[in-house]
Design a protein around this motif. Structure first.
Motif, PDB file in Angstrom:
ATOM      1  N   ALA A  15       0.841  -1.200   0.000  1.00  0.00           N
ATOM      2  CA  ALA A  15       0.000   0.000   0.000  1.00  0.00           C
ATOM      3  C   ALA A  15       0.871   1.243   0.000  1.00  0.00           C
ATOM      4  N   LEU A  16       1.930   1.191   0.804  1.00  0.00           N
ATOM      5  CA  LEU A  16       2.850   2.322   0.884  1.00  0.00           C
ATOM      6  C   LEU A  16       3.526   2.572  -0.474  1.00  0.00           C
ATOM      7  N   VAL A  17       3.908   1.477  -1.133  1.00  0.00           N
ATOM      8  CA  VAL A  17       4.550   1.614  -2.450  1.00  0.00           C
ATOM      9  C   VAL A  17       3.589   2.235  -3.460  1.00  0.00           C
ATOM     10  N   ILE A  18       2.328   1.768  -3.447  1.00  0.00           N
ATOM     11  CA  ILE A  18       1.336   2.301  -4.400  1.00  0.00           C
ATOM     12  C   ILE A  18       1.124   3.792  -4.158  1.00  0.00           C
ATOM     13  N   ILE A  19       0.978   4.167  -2.888  1.00  0.00           N
ATOM     14  CA  ILE A  19       0.739   5.586  -2.564  1.00  0.00           C
ATOM     15  C   ILE A  19       1.950   6.427  -2.967  1.00  0.00           C
ATOM     16  N   THR A  42       6.015  -1.323 -10.661  1.00  0.00           N
ATOM     17  CA  THR A  42       5.684  -1.867 -11.982  1.00  0.00           C
ATOM     18  C   THR A  42       6.062  -3.330 -12.111  1.00  0.00           C
ATOM     19  N   ALA A  43       7.247  -3.674 -11.629  1.00  0.00           N
ATOM     20  CA  ALA A  43       7.796  -4.998 -11.928  1.00  0.00           C
ATOM     21  C   ALA A  43       7.613  -5.998 -10.796  1.00  0.00           C
ATOM     22  N   PHE A  44       6.983  -5.579  -9.702  1.00  0.00           N
ATOM     23  CA  PHE A  44       6.835  -6.519  -8.580  1.00  0.00           C
ATOM     24  C   PHE A  44       5.401  -6.588  -8.042  1.00  0.00           C
ATOM     25  N   VAL A  45       4.821  -5.406  -7.782  1.00  0.00           N
ATOM     26  CA  VAL A  45       3.545  -5.362  -7.056  1.00  0.00           C
ATOM     27  C   VAL A  45       2.422  -6.157  -7.739  1.00  0.00           C
ATOM     28  N   PRO A  46       2.135  -5.946  -9.049  1.00  0.00           N
ATOM     29  CA  PRO A  46       1.002  -6.691  -9.639  1.00  0.00           C
ATOM     30  C   PRO A  46       1.210  -8.205  -9.550  1.00  0.00           C
ATOM     31  N   GLY A  47       2.420  -8.654  -9.833  1.00  0.00           N
ATOM     32  CA  GLY A  47       2.709 -10.092  -9.803  1.00  0.00           C
ATOM     33  C   GLY A  47       2.599 -10.645  -8.401  1.00  0.00           C
ATOM     34  N   TYR A  48       3.109  -9.910  -7.432  1.00  0.00           N
ATOM     35  CA  TYR A  48       3.064 -10.393  -6.050  1.00  0.00           C
ATOM     36  C   TYR A  48       1.620 -10.504  -5.569  1.00  0.00           C
ATOM     37  N   LEU A  49       0.820  -9.490  -5.881  1.00  0.00           N
ATOM     38  CA  LEU A  49      -0.579  -9.513  -5.443  1.00  0.00           C
ATOM     39  C   LEU A  49      -1.320 -10.687  -6.077  1.00  0.00           C
ATOM     40  N   LEU A  50      -1.074 -10.906  -7.374  1.00  0.00           N
ATOM     41  CA  LEU A  50      -1.752 -12.016  -8.052  1.00  0.00           C
ATOM     42  C   LEU A  50      -1.313 -13.367  -7.485  1.00  0.00           C
ATOM     43  N   LEU A  51      -0.011 -13.529  -7.312  1.00  0.00           N
ATOM     44  CA  LEU A  51       0.481 -14.811  -6.772  1.00  0.00           C
ATOM     45  C   LEU A  51      -0.004 -15.023  -5.349  1.00  0.00           C
ATOM     46  N   SER A  52      -0.072 -13.933  -4.574  1.00  0.00           N
ATOM     47  CA  SER A  52      -0.564 -14.063  -3.190  1.00  0.00           C
ATOM     48  C   SER A  52      -2.034 -14.466  -3.167  1.00  0.00           C
ATOM     49  N   ALA A 100      -0.426   3.725 -17.363  1.00  0.00           N
ATOM     50  CA  ALA A 100      -0.007   3.882 -15.967  1.00  0.00           C
ATOM     51  C   ALA A 100      -1.206   3.831 -15.030  1.00  0.00           C
ATOM     52  N   ILE A 101      -2.272   4.510 -15.434  1.00  0.00           N
ATOM     53  CA  ILE A 101      -3.471   4.548 -14.588  1.00  0.00           C
ATOM     54  C   ILE A 101      -4.097   3.153 -14.490  1.00  0.00           C
ATOM     55  N   THR A 102      -4.144   2.452 -15.635  1.00  0.00           N
ATOM     56  CA  THR A 102      -4.734   1.108 -15.636  1.00  0.00           C
ATOM     57  C   THR A 102      -3.949   0.171 -14.727  1.00  0.00           C
ATOM     58  N   LEU A 103      -2.632   0.270 -14.805  1.00  0.00           N
ATOM     59  CA  LEU A 103      -1.798  -0.593 -13.957  1.00  0.00           C
ATOM     60  C   LEU A 103      -2.028  -0.264 -12.481  1.00  0.00           C
ATOM     61  N   SER A 104      -2.151   1.031 -12.180  1.00  0.00           N
ATOM     62  CA  SER A 104      -2.417   1.438 -10.794  1.00  0.00           C
ATOM     63  C   SER A 104      -3.758   0.888 -10.326  1.00  0.00           C
ATOM     64  N   ILE A 108      -4.474  -1.724  -7.328  1.00  0.00           N
ATOM     65  CA  ILE A 108      -5.350  -1.390  -6.197  1.00  0.00           C
ATOM     66  C   ILE A 108      -6.467  -2.442  -6.070  1.00  0.00           C
ATOM     67  N   SER A 109      -7.025  -2.876  -7.210  1.00  0.00           N
ATOM     68  CA  SER A 109      -8.087  -3.895  -7.180  1.00  0.00           C
ATOM     69  C   SER A 109      -7.569  -5.201  -6.589  1.00  0.00           C
ATOM     70  N   LEU A 110      -6.414  -5.621  -7.056  1.00  0.00           N
ATOM     71  CA  LEU A 110      -5.832  -6.863  -6.527  1.00  0.00           C
ATOM     72  C   LEU A 110      -5.543  -6.722  -5.037  1.00  0.00           C
ATOM     73  N   PHE A 111      -5.097  -5.523  -4.668  1.00  0.00           N
ATOM     74  CA  PHE A 111      -4.785  -5.227  -3.279  1.00  0.00           C
ATOM     75  C   PHE A 111      -6.045  -5.388  -2.399  1.00  0.00           C
ATOM     76  N   ILE A 112      -7.160  -4.815  -2.876  1.00  0.00           N
ATOM     77  CA  ILE A 112      -8.409  -4.899  -2.113  1.00  0.00           C
ATOM     78  C   ILE A 112      -8.878  -6.362  -2.020  1.00  0.00           C
TER      79      ILE A 112
END
Lengths: 261, 548
Positions: A15-19, A42-52, A100-104, A108-112
């Motif tokens: 969350a801190l990284v996204i903000i 860009t290179a870690f957060v989406p993948g980590y959230l999906l794998l988690s 950029a916005i779509t990735l954000s 955020i969706s995966l995060f929620i």
């Protein structure tokens, strides 16, 4: 608190990284921090959230370190698919921002989603020690690359250039013909950016260096030289220019001359 | 996605590769024992790889084809939208749109300029992490994983393609991720793995064709091996994998429909001459160099580098060849052992990939040894682990790493990849501006080395004129340096020479010639050439009779 922290430490970090990334982008802040945060975002957060979301660490489906490392290639894949979709649906001039916005939004969706899953199960995140150590290391390394690539700017603009001219000021190109023991009059032309280049050092083929203050109003200066070849044959003379205002960049020009008896 | 229920499910409790199964009672491979050292080995690998990446970045080492991507990135940032033209220097980039999108996204998020982004050691960081965890899973040993990872990351033969942001830097981690998840998928048939595999495969299709073909060949090879194991077994083998022919078929269909590389770039080159040239080039590895692929102007790497590359290849291939022969013998002698070998699908999958990858490139003019040198070390070690002698497989892994370290020394000493060898952007800037101020047309043809052309192409994005590459042929090279009675080189607008570079002159597709800087006197004395610009670093010339 300890149990809560164990379950949420990784998502709080994310969350801190996204903000932070959105703040840095919004205020156009660059530098090592942007490199570190931007890369992780860009290179870690989406993948980590999906794998988690998909792999439950309690069931040992993917251990912490593997999940952390595989997050990078999976993030690449997500970024490509999101980018291609955004590219298809958006208008021409704002595609980069849309991507950029779509990735954000996806992050955020995966995060929620992950928060919701974690709140309903007793699943914990990656091992906190490994997670924070890993991510901070990656950020520091990526931040370091900013210092590295900027310490030796590969695309720095040159302020000066050299050329050779004859007595009449017209450019000359080697090879030239000349008789032995006869003076050759040649001019070294220095072209420069009047706003950036202030002084240069000329190192002639023989003799000592010439220190030259450049006139900011002009863009060119001619320095006359005379050389008297004492041997016949194919001779090369080299002039060097050192530009102290531009990281000490050196330029050189060669004069090749065939001296006959 | 529906859960796929298949016969192998009853073995779903197998969670990890059972290394002990193939190494007997040798406990050293058991993963949990070495787990406490994982993070230490991991950090060591990451730091060494990043450090080497930093060294390469500082020296502006780059793959010459990356200039196209960087120029395109710069152009996209300038106009704010992504359009792949049908012609011109960026036409081929439309075959890998995913790579361009990823680069644009990363550069924007990092706030990096294209010039800086080109040299960022992203590949060195991500490849080292991914390769380490994948190899650790397969080999069960973090130290072996570290040695093999460092062998590749420090290998200067592949460094320019791997360390920064070239296609392999993105493609290889995705391929490795595919390997580990596909084995898990074949074991468990779980929707999670299936979903991630699909995402990975689709994106890989838009990054690089080589990696896409690797994935297809790998899954096909693994499936065929598993099918063979099941077919050979008298009773249902203890093998926990189930073949995935349908997945391989789906991947092939997707590739044929959505990837135009095959039709636009591969098939047009397939002819007898290219196959012949490929065979000759392959034999050149073993120091047999026929006249037809070499001349006095062809660049010959120092013998020490050639020797080391050949030796490394032999070191990698020998255990694999012996292992395969042994496996095939087992097919007759001891089928049970073969059918219950859990590593066999992975090993044969990679062997299948390597052989067909090499053959597929042979139809394009050069038998590729890329897969042999990049991923075969893994199966080489896996075969050696069957000996159960620690000293052998650790020794060979260390020899692999040593060859990469020696290569750094050799390449450095031979002035092949060294600091300040060749011009940088700043050195080309003045001549680029000069060309712009003396050219009225939108495009001009440039006969040049690929590395130098790339810099002009990137710099031209800020200008109104764009260079079009005319790559050197042997005839062009000889004509420019005025050596031999040769055909005219035809129409081109400008000839650009990097006077500072001692690197070989790169042409398209496996043609490299000696550095032009070694022939400056010939160039100046060439009566067919007009030198029109010379700033000491860059020399520009035109053919006599060409309009200015």
């Amino acid at each position: 608190v300890s149990r809560l922290l164990k379950r949420t430490a990784d998502i709080l970090f994310i969350a801190l990284v996204i903000i932070l990334q959105n703040v840095l982008m919004g205020f156009h802040i660059g530098g090592p921090i942007r490199y570190g945060i931007g890369f992780v975002f860009t290179a870690f957060v989406p993948g980590y959230l999906l794998l988690s979301l998909l792999f439950d660490s309690r069931k040992n489906q993917l251990d912490s370190l593997t999940k952390l490392c595989l997050s990078f290639p999976v993030s690449y894949s997500i970024a490509i698919i999101i980018g291609m979709i955004a590219n298809e649906i958006s208008s021409s001039s704002v595609q980069s921002q849309i991507q950029a916005i779509t990735l954000s939004l996806l992050s955020i969706s995966l995060f929620i989603l992950l928060m919701m899953v974690r709140s309903k199960t007793k699943e914990t995140g990656s091992h906190i020690g490994i997670f924070s150590f890993f991510l901070i290391s990656v950020m520091v390394i990526m931040g370091g690359t900013h210092l590295l690539v900027n310490s030796h700017p590969p695309n720095a603009q040159t302020h000066t250039s050299l050329y050779l001219a004859g007595e009449d000021g017209g450019r000359i190109y080697p090879p030239q013909q000349a008789p032995k023991n006869t003076p050759i009059h040649i001019q070294l032309g220095v072209e420069y950016d009047g706003e950036k280049a202030k002084r240069v050092i000329i190192r002639p083929p023989e003799g000592s260096d010439v220190f030259l203050d450049l006139n900011p109003q002009a863009q060119e200066v001619m320095i006359p030289f005379t050389i008297i070849p004492s041997t016949s044959g194919y001779i090369q003379y080299t002039w060097r220019l050192i530009d102290p205002d531009n990281a000490g960049i050196e330029r050189q020009v060669d004069f090749w001359v065939v001296i006959h008896e | 996605l529906p859960r796929v229920s298949l016969p192998g499910e009853k073995f779903a409790h197998w969670r990890k590769f059972d290394i002990e199964e193939i190494t007997g009672k040798n406990k050293m491979f058991e993963h949990p024992e070495s787990k406490k050292y994982d993070i230490v080995w991991f950090m060591l690998t990451l730091l060494l790889s990043s450090g080497f990446g930093a060294y390469l970045a500082y020296n502006n080492i780059t793959d010459p084809f990356l200039y196209y991507d960087i120029a395109f990135l710069k152009n996209t940032q300038a106009i704010g939208s992504l359009n792949f033209p049908d012609s011109g220097p960026f036409a081929s980039l439309g075959l890998a749109p995913g790579r361009q999108i990823l680069m644009i996204l990363l550069a924007n998020m990092l706030g990096a300029t294209p010039g800086n982004f080109q040299f960022m050691p992203i590949g060195a960081i991500v490849i080292s992490m991914t390769m380490f965890v994948v190899y650790r899973h397969i080999l069960g040993s973090p130290s072996l994983a570290s040695l093999l990872t460092l062998y590749l990351v420090l290998n200067l033969s592949h460094a320019s393609a791997l360390y920064s942001i070239f296609a392999y830097a993105f493609g290889l981690p995705i391929f490795l991720c595919f390997v580990i998840l596909s084995i898990q998928f074949l074991r468990e048939r779980n929707y999670r793995d299936y979903f991630v595999l699909l995402i990975i495969y689709i994106s890989l299709n838009f990054i690089h064709y080589t990696m896409t073909v690797w994935v297809i060949l790998f899954i096909l090879g693994v499936s065929i091996t598993v099918g063979l194991q099941r077919g050979l077994a008298k009773k249902q083998p203890k093998n926990f994998l189930t073949p995935a022919y349908y997945l391989a078929t789906a991947f092939i269909v997707f590739f044929l429909i959505f990837n135009n590389v095959l039709y636009d770039s591969y098939l047009p080159l397939v002819k007898y001459e290219t196959l012949d040239s490929a065979t000759q080039r392959f034999f050149a590895y073993f120091f047999y160099k026929p006249e037809s692929i070499t001349s006095q102007f062809t660049y010959d790497r120092p013998i020490a580098i050639d020797l080391l590359s050949t030796l490394t290849l032999c070191f990698i291939l020998m255990p694999v060849i012996i292992g395969i022969i042994h496996d095939l013998t087992q097919m007759v002698v001891n089928r049970k052992k073969l059918t219950e070998d859990k590593m066999l699908p992975l090993i044969w999958g990679i062997v299948f990939l390597g052989i067909f990858d090499a053959l597929s490139y042979s139809l394009r003019g050069s038998i590729s040894t890329k897969s042999f040198s990049m991923i075969f070390p893994l199966i080489s070690i896996l075969y050696l682990m069957r000996t159960r002698k620690r000293v052998i497989y650790y020794g060979v892994a260390m020899v692999f790493l040593a060859t990469s370290v020696v290569k750094v020394y050799l390449f450095y000493n031979e002035a092949y990849v060294i600091p300040e060898n060749g011009t940088r952007y700043r050195d080309v800037m003045m001549s680029s501006k000069w060309i712009q101020s003396h050219t009225e047309e939108q495009n001009y043809t440039m006969l040049s080395d690929l590395n130098l052309y790339g810099k002009y192409l990137v710099l031209s994005i800020d200008q109104s004129t764009r260079p079009i590459l005319r790559a050197y042929t042997l005839n062009d090279f000889q004509w420019v340096i005025n050596e031999g009675g040769l055909d005219d080189i035809g129409e081109q607008d400008i000839i650009a020479v990097d006077k500072k570079s001692y690197q070989p002159t790169l042409s398209f597709v496996w043609q490299i010639y000696k550095p032009l800087s070694a022939y400056l006197a010939n160039l100046y004395n060439n009566p067919h050439l007009n030198v029109i610009y010379d700033d000491g670093l860059i020399l520009l010339a035109t053919k006599v009779g060409t309009r200015e």
